[in-house]
Enzyme design. Structure first.
Site, PDB file in Angstrom:
ATOM      1  N   ASN A   1      -6.237   9.813   8.132  1.00  0.00           N
ATOM      2  CA  ASN A   1      -6.285  10.094   6.695  1.00  0.00           C
ATOM      3  C   ASN A   1      -6.472   8.763   5.949  1.00  0.00           C
ATOM      4  O   ASN A   1      -5.644   7.856   6.078  1.00  0.00           O
ATOM      5  CB  ASN A   1      -4.975  10.779   6.277  1.00  0.00           C
ATOM      6  CG  ASN A   1      -4.944  11.105   4.798  1.00  0.00           C
ATOM      7  OD1 ASN A   1      -5.318  10.281   3.962  1.00  0.00           O
ATOM      8  ND2 ASN A   1      -4.484  12.287   4.456  1.00  0.00           N
TER       9      ASN A   1
ATOM     10  N   HIS B   1      -5.252   6.317   1.294  1.00  0.00           N
ATOM     11  CA  HIS B   1      -4.669   5.095   0.727  1.00  0.00           C
ATOM     12  C   HIS B   1      -5.707   4.009   0.465  1.00  0.00           C
ATOM     13  O   HIS B   1      -5.476   3.120  -0.357  1.00  0.00           O
ATOM     14  CB  HIS B   1      -3.578   4.542   1.640  1.00  0.00           C
ATOM     15  CG  HIS B   1      -2.293   5.320   1.564  1.00  0.00           C
ATOM     16  ND1 HIS B   1      -2.019   6.227   0.578  1.00  0.00           N
ATOM     17  CD2 HIS B   1      -1.202   5.306   2.356  1.00  0.00           C
ATOM     18  CE1 HIS B   1      -0.826   6.737   0.768  1.00  0.00           C
ATOM     19  NE2 HIS B   1      -0.299   6.189   1.851  1.00  0.00           N
TER      20      HIS B   1
ATOM     21  N   HIS C   1      -7.688  13.790   1.015  1.00  0.00           N
ATOM     22  CA  HIS C   1      -7.069  14.816   0.161  1.00  0.00           C
ATOM     23  C   HIS C   1      -7.709  14.711  -1.225  1.00  0.00           C
ATOM     24  O   HIS C   1      -7.539  13.705  -1.911  1.00  0.00           O
ATOM     25  CB  HIS C   1      -5.557  14.554   0.095  1.00  0.00           C
ATOM     26  CG  HIS C   1      -4.784  15.603  -0.636  1.00  0.00           C
ATOM     27  ND1 HIS C   1      -3.409  15.658  -0.610  1.00  0.00           N
ATOM     28  CD2 HIS C   1      -5.169  16.644  -1.415  1.00  0.00           C
ATOM     29  CE1 HIS C   1      -2.995  16.683  -1.343  1.00  0.00           C
ATOM     30  NE2 HIS C   1      -4.048  17.287  -1.853  1.00  0.00           N
TER      31      HIS C   1
ATOM     32  N   ARG D   1      -7.239  15.551  -4.508  1.00  0.00           N
ATOM     33  CA  ARG D   1      -6.183  16.066  -5.382  1.00  0.00           C
ATOM     34  C   ARG D   1      -6.753  16.450  -6.735  1.00  0.00           C
ATOM     35  O   ARG D   1      -7.732  15.847  -7.204  1.00  0.00           O
ATOM     36  CB  ARG D   1      -5.093  15.003  -5.572  1.00  0.00           C
ATOM     37  CG  ARG D   1      -4.385  14.596  -4.295  1.00  0.00           C
ATOM     38  CD  ARG D   1      -3.217  13.688  -4.624  1.00  0.00           C
ATOM     39  NE  ARG D   1      -2.154  14.453  -5.244  1.00  0.00           N
ATOM     40  CZ  ARG D   1      -1.069  14.883  -4.608  1.00  0.00           C
ATOM     41  NH1 ARG D   1      -0.866  14.577  -3.350  1.00  0.00           N
ATOM     42  NH2 ARG D   1      -0.163  15.581  -5.225  1.00  0.00           N
TER      43      ARG D   1
ATOM     44  N   ARG E   1      -6.232  11.186  -8.060  1.00  0.00           N
ATOM     45  CA  ARG E   1      -5.551   9.872  -8.101  1.00  0.00           C
ATOM     46  C   ARG E   1      -6.097   8.909  -7.054  1.00  0.00           C
ATOM     47  O   ARG E   1      -5.939   7.718  -7.187  1.00  0.00           O
ATOM     48  CB  ARG E   1      -4.042  10.029  -7.962  1.00  0.00           C
ATOM     49  CG  ARG E   1      -3.584  10.477  -6.603  1.00  0.00           C
ATOM     50  CD  ARG E   1      -2.073  10.392  -6.478  1.00  0.00           C
ATOM     51  NE  ARG E   1      -1.405  11.478  -7.167  1.00  0.00           N
ATOM     52  CZ  ARG E   1      -0.212  11.950  -6.780  1.00  0.00           C
ATOM     53  NH1 ARG E   1       0.435  11.406  -5.773  1.00  0.00           N
ATOM     54  NH2 ARG E   1       0.354  12.937  -7.420  1.00  0.00           N
TER      55      ARG E   1
ATOM     56  N   GLU F   1      -8.228  18.007   2.589  1.00  0.00           N
ATOM     57  CA  GLU F   1      -7.036  18.729   2.141  1.00  0.00           C
ATOM     58  C   GLU F   1      -7.190  19.016   0.662  1.00  0.00           C
ATOM     59  O   GLU F   1      -7.676  18.152  -0.092  1.00  0.00           O
ATOM     60  CB  GLU F   1      -5.789  17.859   2.312  1.00  0.00           C
ATOM     61  CG  GLU F   1      -5.502  17.467   3.727  1.00  0.00           C
ATOM     62  CD  GLU F   1      -4.381  16.434   3.780  1.00  0.00           C
ATOM     63  OE1 GLU F   1      -3.773  16.121   2.735  1.00  0.00           O
ATOM     64  OE2 GLU F   1      -4.127  15.935   4.871  1.00  0.00           O
TER      65      GLU F   1
ATOM     66  N   THR G   1       2.305  15.005  -0.214  1.00  0.00           N
ATOM     67  CA  THR G   1       2.548  16.434   0.000  1.00  0.00           C
ATOM     68  C   THR G   1       4.002  16.677   0.399  1.00  0.00           C
ATOM     69  O   THR G   1       4.521  16.019   1.293  1.00  0.00           O
ATOM     70  CB  THR G   1       1.612  16.948   1.122  1.00  0.00           C
ATOM     71  OG1 THR G   1       0.303  16.464   0.867  1.00  0.00           O
ATOM     72  CG2 THR G   1       1.599  18.454   1.161  1.00  0.00           C
TER      73      THR G   1
ATOM     74  N   GLU H   1      -1.704  23.490  10.570  1.00  0.00           N
ATOM     75  CA  GLU H   1      -1.199  22.122  10.741  1.00  0.00           C
ATOM     76  C   GLU H   1       0.283  22.173  10.426  1.00  0.00           C
ATOM     77  O   GLU H   1       0.671  22.539   9.310  1.00  0.00           O
ATOM     78  CB  GLU H   1      -1.905  21.137   9.811  1.00  0.00           C
ATOM     79  CG  GLU H   1      -1.338  19.726   9.955  1.00  0.00           C
ATOM     80  CD  GLU H   1      -2.084  18.688   9.126  1.00  0.00           C
ATOM     81  OE1 GLU H   1      -3.272  18.908   8.796  1.00  0.00           O
ATOM     82  OE2 GLU H   1      -1.456  17.671   8.795  1.00  0.00           O
TER      83      GLU H   1
ATOM     84  N   HIS I   1       2.253  14.422   9.105  1.00  0.00           N
ATOM     85  CA  HIS I   1       3.056  13.977   7.963  1.00  0.00           C
ATOM     86  C   HIS I   1       4.183  13.089   8.436  1.00  0.00           C
ATOM     87  O   HIS I   1       5.030  13.502   9.215  1.00  0.00           O
ATOM     88  CB  HIS I   1       3.623  15.127   7.119  1.00  0.00           C
ATOM     89  CG  HIS I   1       3.667  14.732   5.672  1.00  0.00           C
ATOM     90  ND1 HIS I   1       4.704  14.029   5.142  1.00  0.00           N
ATOM     91  CD2 HIS I   1       2.751  14.867   4.688  1.00  0.00           C
ATOM     92  CE1 HIS I   1       4.439  13.761   3.876  1.00  0.00           C
ATOM     93  NE2 HIS I   1       3.257  14.258   3.572  1.00  0.00           N
TER      94      HIS I   1
HETATM   95  N1  PXP Z   1      -1.241  16.195   6.812  1.00  0.00           N
HETATM   96  C1  PXP Z   1      -1.200  16.604   5.511  1.00  0.00           C
HETATM   97  C2  PXP Z   1      -1.444  18.043   5.224  1.00  0.00           C
HETATM   98  C3  PXP Z   1      -0.964  15.698   4.459  1.00  0.00           C
HETATM   99  O1  PXP Z   1      -0.942  16.121   3.195  1.00  0.00           O
HETATM  100  C4  PXP Z   1      -0.783  14.340   4.784  1.00  0.00           C
HETATM  101  C5  PXP Z   1      -0.577  13.336   3.683  1.00  0.00           C
HETATM  102  O2  PXP Z   1      -1.702  13.286   2.876  1.00  0.00           O
HETATM  103  C6  PXP Z   1      -0.844  13.959   6.128  1.00  0.00           C
HETATM  104  C7  PXP Z   1      -1.050  14.908   7.129  1.00  0.00           C
HETATM  105  C8  PXP Z   1      -0.676  12.540   6.555  1.00  0.00           C
HETATM  106  O3  PXP Z   1       0.624  12.145   6.289  1.00  0.00           O
HETATM  107  P1  PXP Z   1       1.003  10.590   6.396  1.00  0.00           P
HETATM  108  O4  PXP Z   1       0.204   9.888   5.353  1.00  0.00           O
HETATM  109  O5  PXP Z   1       2.465  10.584   6.126  1.00  0.00           O
HETATM  110  O6  PXP Z   1       0.626  10.160   7.780  1.00  0.00           O
END
Ligand code: PXP
Length: 242
Positions: free
Chosen positions: A8, A11, A44, A46, A50, A71, A102, A152, A192
């Site tokens: 992901n 960031h 994601h 959003r 952001r 996402e 999330t 997931e 997550h």
């Molecule tokens: N899975 C989902 C559905 C999420 O919303 C996120 C965070 O955007 C992640 C995985 C990844 O989480 P982390 O950034 O804590 O690794």
């Protein structure tokens, strides 16, 4: 079956948006992560935009050879934006403007009628659908009834346990939910809060096909570079199934 890693890259866009400029470029990050061995890229989109913008999704879809997973909240507004961008996967997640990230899984039992319609629209557009849910059997059964392609599982509760706490009950919930989802014919993902330190027991769950990891990889990449951070995580999840 070896486990896949979805990276992901939200960031990277967060850092760019801090100055509302052009750097760092999330598309470059997606390509670097892919080159380092990531099996998929996740962003994601959003509602408050952001971090990730529509143009990021459009360009990533154009240049990546691994699947792009987006996402988003389960709203008609987001769908109208996303469907023309043709991501390979859409993961429906709960979303509020106040949250930092999330919070918890989507309550798909509560939202079933609404989700049925959204999932149908995505399917018609040839986009596969994953539902981000807590590892609860009633939620898994509903995902099966809604004919989701994947679930997931939210590993946030596991990841947030205090260091001294015994994780076995939460791991058991994740294992039981994974078994059921797999038996119902869905692909099983998890994510997550996963880090190099806590990922192994999740990667060891036999039904989990893919992990989605963002914060810890991108955070570490600031120190050691993105390719190395991706490779370290690939190393941490490989071979834990014996
Ligand atoms: N899975 C989902 C559905 C999420 O919303 C996120 C965070 O955007 C992640 C995985 C990844 O989480 P982390 O950034 O804590 O690794």
């Amino acid at each position: 079956m070896s486990i896949r890693l979805g990276v992901n890259i939200d960031h990277v866009a967060t850092l760019r948006q801090a100055r509302l400029g052009h750097e760092p470029e999330p598309v470059a990050a997606g390509l670097l992560a892919q080159g380092a061995g990531a099996h998929g890229i996740t962003v994601h989109l959003r509602a408050d935009r952001r971090h990730i913008q529509e143009r990021d999704v459009r360009l990533l879809k154009e240049v990546l050879t691994v699947p792009l997973n987006v996402e988003c909240a389960a709203t008609q507004e987001t769908l109208a934006t996303l469907v023309p961008l043709r991501p390979d996967w859409v993961t429906l997640v709960p979303e509020t403007r106040e949250e930092l990230t999330t919070q918890g899984g989507l309550d798909i039992v509560f939202m079933q009628a609404h989700l049925r319609q959204i999932i149908r629209e995505l399917r018609v557009s040839d986009i596969r659908v994953s539902l981000f849910i807590d590892p609860q059997l009633d939620q898994v059964k509903m995902a099966g009834r809604l004919e989701a392609d994947a679930v997931e599982f939210n590993t946030g509760v596991y990841a947030d346990l205090p260091r001294q706490a015994d994780p076995s009950a939460e791991l058991e919930r994740l294992r039981d939910a994974s078994k059921l989802a797999s038996r119902l014919g869905m692909r099983v993902l998890a994510g997550h809060g996963l880090t190099l330190q806590n990922v192994a027991p999740i990667a060891a769950i036999p039904e989990v096909e893919e992990l989605n990891i963002g914060h810890s990889i991108i955070g570490r990449s600031v120190l050691v570079g993105l390719e190395r951070a991706v490779q370290e995580m690939l190393h941490a999840i490989a071979g834990v199934r014996g």
